[in-house]
Scaffold this motif. Structure first.
Motif, PDB file in Angstrom:
ATOM      1  N   GLU A  15     -40.759 -12.918  53.876  1.00  0.00           N
ATOM      2  CA  GLU A  15     -39.936 -12.767  55.070  1.00  0.00           C
ATOM      3  C   GLU A  15     -39.635 -14.125  55.710  1.00  0.00           C
ATOM      4  O   GLU A  15     -38.505 -14.400  56.118  1.00  0.00           O
ATOM      5  N   MET A  16     -40.645 -14.991  55.772  1.00  0.00           N
ATOM      6  CA  MET A  16     -40.443 -16.317  56.354  1.00  0.00           C
ATOM      7  C   MET A  16     -39.488 -17.148  55.499  1.00  0.00           C
ATOM      8  O   MET A  16     -38.660 -17.888  56.028  1.00  0.00           O
ATOM      9  N   ASP A  17     -39.585 -17.031  54.178  1.00  0.00           N
ATOM     10  CA  ASP A  17     -38.664 -17.750  53.284  1.00  0.00           C
ATOM     11  C   ASP A  17     -37.226 -17.296  53.511  1.00  0.00           C
ATOM     12  O   ASP A  17     -36.296 -18.106  53.473  1.00  0.00           O
TER      13      ASP A  17
ATOM     14  N   GLN B 162     -31.964 -18.870  55.869  1.00  0.00           N
ATOM     15  CA  GLN B 162     -30.885 -18.686  56.844  1.00  0.00           C
ATOM     16  C   GLN B 162     -30.741 -19.927  57.728  1.00  0.00           C
ATOM     17  O   GLN B 162     -29.632 -20.376  58.006  1.00  0.00           O
ATOM     18  N   GLN B 163     -31.868 -20.473  58.148  1.00  0.00           N
ATOM     19  CA  GLN B 163     -31.827 -21.653  59.014  1.00  0.00           C
ATOM     20  C   GLN B 163     -31.329 -22.884  58.251  1.00  0.00           C
ATOM     21  O   GLN B 163     -30.631 -23.721  58.813  1.00  0.00           O
ATOM     22  N   GLN B 164     -31.678 -23.002  56.973  1.00  0.00           N
ATOM     23  CA  GLN B 164     -31.178 -24.117  56.161  1.00  0.00           C
ATOM     24  C   GLN B 164     -29.663 -24.027  56.004  1.00  0.00           C
ATOM     25  O   GLN B 164     -28.961 -25.043  56.057  1.00  0.00           O
ATOM     26  N   ASP B 165     -29.166 -22.814  55.826  1.00  0.00           N
ATOM     27  CA  ASP B 165     -27.712 -22.621  55.760  1.00  0.00           C
ATOM     28  C   ASP B 165     -27.065 -23.023  57.083  1.00  0.00           C
ATOM     29  O   ASP B 165     -25.991 -23.620  57.104  1.00  0.00           O
ATOM     30  N   ASN B 166     -27.744 -22.704  58.175  1.00  0.00           N
ATOM     31  CA  ASN B 166     -27.245 -23.063  59.498  1.00  0.00           C
ATOM     32  C   ASN B 166     -27.191 -24.592  59.665  1.00  0.00           C
ATOM     33  O   ASN B 166     -26.231 -25.122  60.229  1.00  0.00           O
ATOM     34  N   VAL B 167     -28.209 -25.294  59.157  1.00  0.00           N
ATOM     35  CA  VAL B 167     -28.229 -26.764  59.224  1.00  0.00           C
ATOM     36  C   VAL B 167     -27.049 -27.332  58.451  1.00  0.00           C
ATOM     37  O   VAL B 167     -26.352 -28.224  58.940  1.00  0.00           O
ATOM     38  N   ARG B 168     -26.798 -26.794  57.257  1.00  0.00           N
ATOM     39  CA  ARG B 168     -25.656 -27.260  56.464  1.00  0.00           C
ATOM     40  C   ARG B 168     -24.341 -27.027  57.217  1.00  0.00           C
ATOM     41  O   ARG B 168     -23.466 -27.885  57.245  1.00  0.00           O
TER      42      ARG B 168
ATOM     43  N   GLU C 194     -32.877 -28.128  62.542  1.00  0.00           N
ATOM     44  CA  GLU C 194     -33.965 -28.489  61.628  1.00  0.00           C
ATOM     45  C   GLU C 194     -35.328 -28.058  62.169  1.00  0.00           C
ATOM     46  O   GLU C 194     -36.235 -27.747  61.396  1.00  0.00           O
ATOM     47  N   LYS C 195     -35.509 -28.005  63.477  1.00  0.00           N
ATOM     48  CA  LYS C 195     -36.750 -27.503  64.059  1.00  0.00           C
ATOM     49  C   LYS C 195     -36.946 -26.039  63.701  1.00  0.00           C
ATOM     50  O   LYS C 195     -38.063 -25.599  63.441  1.00  0.00           O
ATOM     51  N   LEU C 196     -35.848 -25.289  63.692  1.00  0.00           N
ATOM     52  CA  LEU C 196     -35.943 -23.883  63.330  1.00  0.00           C
ATOM     53  C   LEU C 196     -36.310 -23.708  61.862  1.00  0.00           C
ATOM     54  O   LEU C 196     -37.005 -22.757  61.499  1.00  0.00           O
ATOM     55  N   VAL C 197     -35.850 -24.619  61.004  1.00  0.00           N
ATOM     56  CA  VAL C 197     -36.217 -24.559  59.585  1.00  0.00           C
ATOM     57  C   VAL C 197     -37.727 -24.759  59.457  1.00  0.00           C
ATOM     58  O   VAL C 197     -38.399 -24.026  58.735  1.00  0.00           O
ATOM     59  N   GLU C 198     -38.277 -25.750  60.173  1.00  0.00           N
ATOM     60  CA  GLU C 198     -39.721 -26.006  60.124  1.00  0.00           C
ATOM     61  C   GLU C 198     -40.523 -24.844  60.669  1.00  0.00           C
ATOM     62  O   GLU C 198     -41.616 -24.564  60.214  1.00  0.00           O
TER      63      GLU C 198
END
Length: 133
Positions: free
Chosen positions: A15-17, A22-28, A48-52
């Motif tokens: 679930e976290m992955d 989704q957050q990595q896509d948002n960063v892009r 990027e904080k959300l990705v972490e």
């Protein structure tokens, strides 16, 4: 010592992955959208904080009673207390681990992080287990 009684870490990891992707896509998207803009650094840093936040290797949320703590940090700290005498108790919205190892004493307070992980549905539940030493 905490023992997970309901849920599983592999389910949580999946679930976290999913949220991390989704957050990595948002960063892009943010990098592409704000290309050449001075606002870029602030927006990208927030994304990027959300990705972490959803990185399973950095934080593993586990529910204890009415709070959620970082289980990864908890287990790393308990491993360091091999020979030390320690007590664990829930106080308000935090887990307090007090320890004594010879002349050294101290405590670790793990605060409730449930507000940061409201999207997650598969957070495992743990209970305190008596460990005889």
């Amino acid at each position: 010592m905490l023992t997970i009684i309901r849920g599983s870490l592999p389910e949580l990891r999946k679930e976290m992955d999913h949220y991390k992707k989704q957050q990595q896509d948002n960063v892009r998207f943010v990098k592409k959208e704000y290309k050449g803009n001075s606002v870029l650094s602030k927006k990208v840093a927030e994304a990027e904080k959300l990705v972490e936040k959803y990185s399973f290797t950095k934080c593993t949320p586990v529910r204890i009673d009415h709070i959620v703590i970082n289980y990864k940090l908890y287990t790393a700290f308990i491993k360091k207390l091999k020979r030390a005498h320690y007590t664990e108790k829930l106080v308000d919205w935090k887990l307090v681990i007090s320890y004594k190892d010879g002349p050294a004493t101290g405590k670790l307070e793990l605060f409730d992080i449930s507000t940061a992980y409201t999207k997650l549905q598969h957070i495992p539940t743990a209970v305190f287990e008596e460990v005889s030493r």
